[in-house]
Enzyme design. Structure first.
Site, PDB file in Angstrom:
ATOM      1  N   GLU A   5     -11.156  -3.458  13.049  1.00  0.00           N
ATOM      2  CA  GLU A   5      -9.763  -3.040  12.860  1.00  0.00           C
ATOM      3  C   GLU A   5      -9.635  -2.185  11.597  1.00  0.00           C
ATOM      4  O   GLU A   5      -8.952  -1.152  11.589  1.00  0.00           O
ATOM      5  CB  GLU A   5      -8.862  -4.271  12.763  1.00  0.00           C
ATOM      6  CG  GLU A   5      -7.382  -3.942  12.615  1.00  0.00           C
ATOM      7  CD  GLU A   5      -6.524  -5.190  12.488  1.00  0.00           C
ATOM      8  OE1 GLU A   5      -5.361  -5.052  12.063  1.00  0.00           O
ATOM      9  OE2 GLU A   5      -7.001  -6.301  12.803  1.00  0.00           O
TER      10      GLU A   5
ATOM     11  N   LYS B 265       2.248 -13.414   6.468  1.00  0.00           N
ATOM     12  CA  LYS B 265       2.877 -12.272   5.799  1.00  0.00           C
ATOM     13  C   LYS B 265       4.327 -12.566   5.430  1.00  0.00           C
ATOM     14  O   LYS B 265       4.790 -12.162   4.348  1.00  0.00           O
ATOM     15  CB  LYS B 265       2.776 -11.041   6.691  1.00  0.00           C
ATOM     16  CG  LYS B 265       1.344 -10.539   6.841  1.00  0.00           C
ATOM     17  CD  LYS B 265       1.240  -9.425   7.851  1.00  0.00           C
ATOM     18  CE  LYS B 265      -0.189  -8.884   7.928  1.00  0.00           C
ATOM     19  NZ  LYS B 265      -0.365  -7.867   8.977  1.00  0.00           N
TER      20      LYS B 265
ATOM     21  N   GLY C  19      -6.808  -5.938   8.225  1.00  0.00           N
ATOM     22  CA  GLY C  19      -7.619  -7.138   8.119  1.00  0.00           C
ATOM     23  C   GLY C  19      -6.950  -8.079   7.147  1.00  0.00           C
ATOM     24  O   GLY C  19      -6.767  -7.726   5.979  1.00  0.00           O
TER      25      GLY C  19
ATOM     26  N   GLU D  82       0.828  -1.209   0.000  1.00  0.00           N
ATOM     27  CA  GLU D  82       0.000   0.000   0.000  1.00  0.00           C
ATOM     28  C   GLU D  82       0.860   1.255   0.000  1.00  0.00           C
ATOM     29  O   GLU D  82       2.043   1.240   0.371  1.00  0.00           O
ATOM     30  CB  GLU D  82      -0.918   0.032   1.221  1.00  0.00           C
ATOM     31  CG  GLU D  82      -0.168   0.126   2.546  1.00  0.00           C
ATOM     32  CD  GLU D  82      -1.087   0.133   3.761  1.00  0.00           C
ATOM     33  OE1 GLU D  82      -1.504   1.241   4.166  1.00  0.00           O
ATOM     34  OE2 GLU D  82      -1.369  -0.954   4.283  1.00  0.00           O
TER      35      GLU D  82
ATOM     36  N   TYR E 290      11.818  -1.084   8.157  1.00  0.00           N
ATOM     37  CA  TYR E 290      10.561  -1.826   8.296  1.00  0.00           C
ATOM     38  C   TYR E 290       9.457  -0.890   8.792  1.00  0.00           C
ATOM     39  O   TYR E 290       9.610  -0.217   9.812  1.00  0.00           O
ATOM     40  CB  TYR E 290      10.711  -2.998   9.269  1.00  0.00           C
ATOM     41  CG  TYR E 290       9.373  -3.626   9.596  1.00  0.00           C
ATOM     42  CD1 TYR E 290       8.752  -4.490   8.704  1.00  0.00           C
ATOM     43  CD2 TYR E 290       8.708  -3.305  10.773  1.00  0.00           C
ATOM     44  CE1 TYR E 290       7.509  -5.030   8.981  1.00  0.00           C
ATOM     45  CE2 TYR E 290       7.468  -3.841  11.064  1.00  0.00           C
ATOM     46  CZ  TYR E 290       6.870  -4.702  10.167  1.00  0.00           C
ATOM     47  OH  TYR E 290       5.628  -5.225  10.445  1.00  0.00           O
TER      48      TYR E 290
END
Length: 434
Positions: free
Chosen positions: A282, A423, A255, A237, A370
């Protein structure tokens, strides 16, 4: 000098930029992919290094070091404006710690902590569906660039080196439990806690970028060697963008469910995601925060949400996603927009002040790049800052990967640990040993 060659057919742009990065002929570099175009920016004419204490500016053979004032964004904005960039775009990265000044969290940031690096490239190589465009290269370099790009199209994909992501020496589950207790005590609503996985080998970062890009569907991707750091990643994103019309955009994702486990499993995971109350709450509070942050720098009444709670696939995971946009106010610039939106709400917490404090306390070691951003800044003030997640990092001290999860009152340590594994699955299977 700018040379465009439409005869070069670029079947695999990631292979091309990986080959340019691996050639070790162009100094420090940043590769940045936006939809439909890859840019390889290299051999800095000059640059800016910002630490918690000092601002270092270099141009040609001159360099200066000074204390800076104001906020990190203001310091970089001023320094960049004073460089003779002659119409060139700046490329670089910002550490998560860049945000500490916005939330009175500077006590957590030691004096020498890197906050950001920007560089102005001498050479830019742009690759898209029309071919290749090279700016700033000598005739000899131009020939080499074409050779490397063409050869890369015939080079086999590198082989990955397996790594186990399930050990947890960082005590992640215990840290999640601590955060849940603090949330239930009313200290904040949400925090993103992460865990670091040290890698037991030297990573070929450009080759990892090529292999990983073939297996990911990022919003943006990047590959860089700048400021003593190598990194490659597949950003899910945008933190912030400001285009040439002054439109400010951010894309909160919050999410998560696994993706890529087969059609039936993916559909079931999607159905679970869009109906899970914890994930919906969330996401909704993340969008609410992003809306307020855009509105703070936008013309009154221009901020709006689109694609609310759409599902977007990003490599090994799928997310709830929304887009928030607003028209930049006349008395604000792109750095103001970035400062308002940084760090991403989906990588820090809600409210951000409490979430950022919890990150510094509970994540234990510095985040660095990060959950920071890779940035591009045009001479006209257009800016993009893409969120750094799903990435591999390497310095002279070693290599690592890292992932986090959003912790709310309904979180359980086991599920949040599982989410970090999902992830990490966007990067860990595609690591290439150097």
């Amino acid at each position: 000098m700018t040379v465009t060659d439409e005869r070069v057919r670029i079947l695999d742009p990631a292979a091309a930029v990986s080959a340019l990065a691996s050639a070790q002929r162009f100094g420090e570099y940043v590769v940045y992919e936006r939809p439909g175009q890859w840019v390889f920016a290299a051999d800095p004419l000059g640059g800016i290094e910002l630490t918690a204490e000092e601002l270092r500016v270099r141009w040609a053979d001159r360099s200066t070091t000074s204390r800076w004032t104001g906020t990190p964004a203001q310091a970089l904005d001023r320094a960049l404006a004073e460089l003779p960039t002659e119409g060139r775009t700046a490329y670089g990265w910002l550490a998560f710690e860049f945000c500490a000044w916005s939330f009175e969290a500077t006590a957590h940031v030691p004096a020498r902590t890197p906050l950001g690096f920007l560089m102005i490239p001498r050479i830019e190589v742009r690759l898209d569906g029309n071919g290749i465009e090279v700016t700033g290269a000598t005739a000899e370099e131009l020939e080499l660039i074409h050779q490397l790009v063409e050869q890369a199209q015939q080079t086999a994909m590198p082989d990955p080196f397996p790594v186990d992501i399930t050990p947890d020496p960082t005590g992640y589950r215990d840290r999640v439990a601590t955060a849940v207790r603090e949330i239930r005590d009313g200290r904040y609503q949400k925090v993103i806690l992460s865990r670091k996985v040290e890698l037991p080998f030297v990573v070929d970062v450009p080759a990892t970028y090529r292999l990983g890009r073939a297996h990911n569907t990022p919003a943006r991707s990047f590959l860089l060697r700048l400021g003593g750091l190598e990194a490659a990643g597949f950003s899910p994103e945008l933190v912030a963008s400001v285009d040439d019309t002054g439109m400010v955009t951010t894309e909160p994702l919050a999410g998560t469910r696994a993706f890529g486990r087969g059609d039936a499993a993916d559909r079931a995971a999607r159905a679970d995601l869009v109906t899970d109350p914890k994930e919906i709450v969330e996401h909704a509070i993340s969008v609410q925060t992003s809306f307020a942050e855009v509105a703070a720098v936008a013309e009154p009444g221009s901020t709006a949400v689109s694609d609310f709670m759409a599902v977007r696939e990003r490599g090994s995971v799928q997310h709830l996603a929304s887009t928030v946009r607003g028209r930049l106010a006349a008395d604000r610039n792109s750095w103001d927009a970035l400062e308002s939106l940084f760090p991403s709400v989906t990588a820090s917490g809600i409210p951000k002040r409490g979430g950022v404090d919890a990150v510094f306390r509970l994540d234990r070691d510095p985040r660095g790049l990060y959950s920071g951003a890779v940035v591009t800044v045009s001479p006209e003030g257009e800016l993009e800052a893409t969120l750094v997640l799903r990435a591999v990092y390497q310095t002279t001290d070693g290599a690592w990967i890292r992932a986090g999860a959003g912790i709310v009152a309904a979180s359980t340590p086991a599920r949040e640990f599982e989410e970090t594994c999902e992830k990490l699955g966007s990067v860990a299977p595609y690591l290439v040993a150097g």
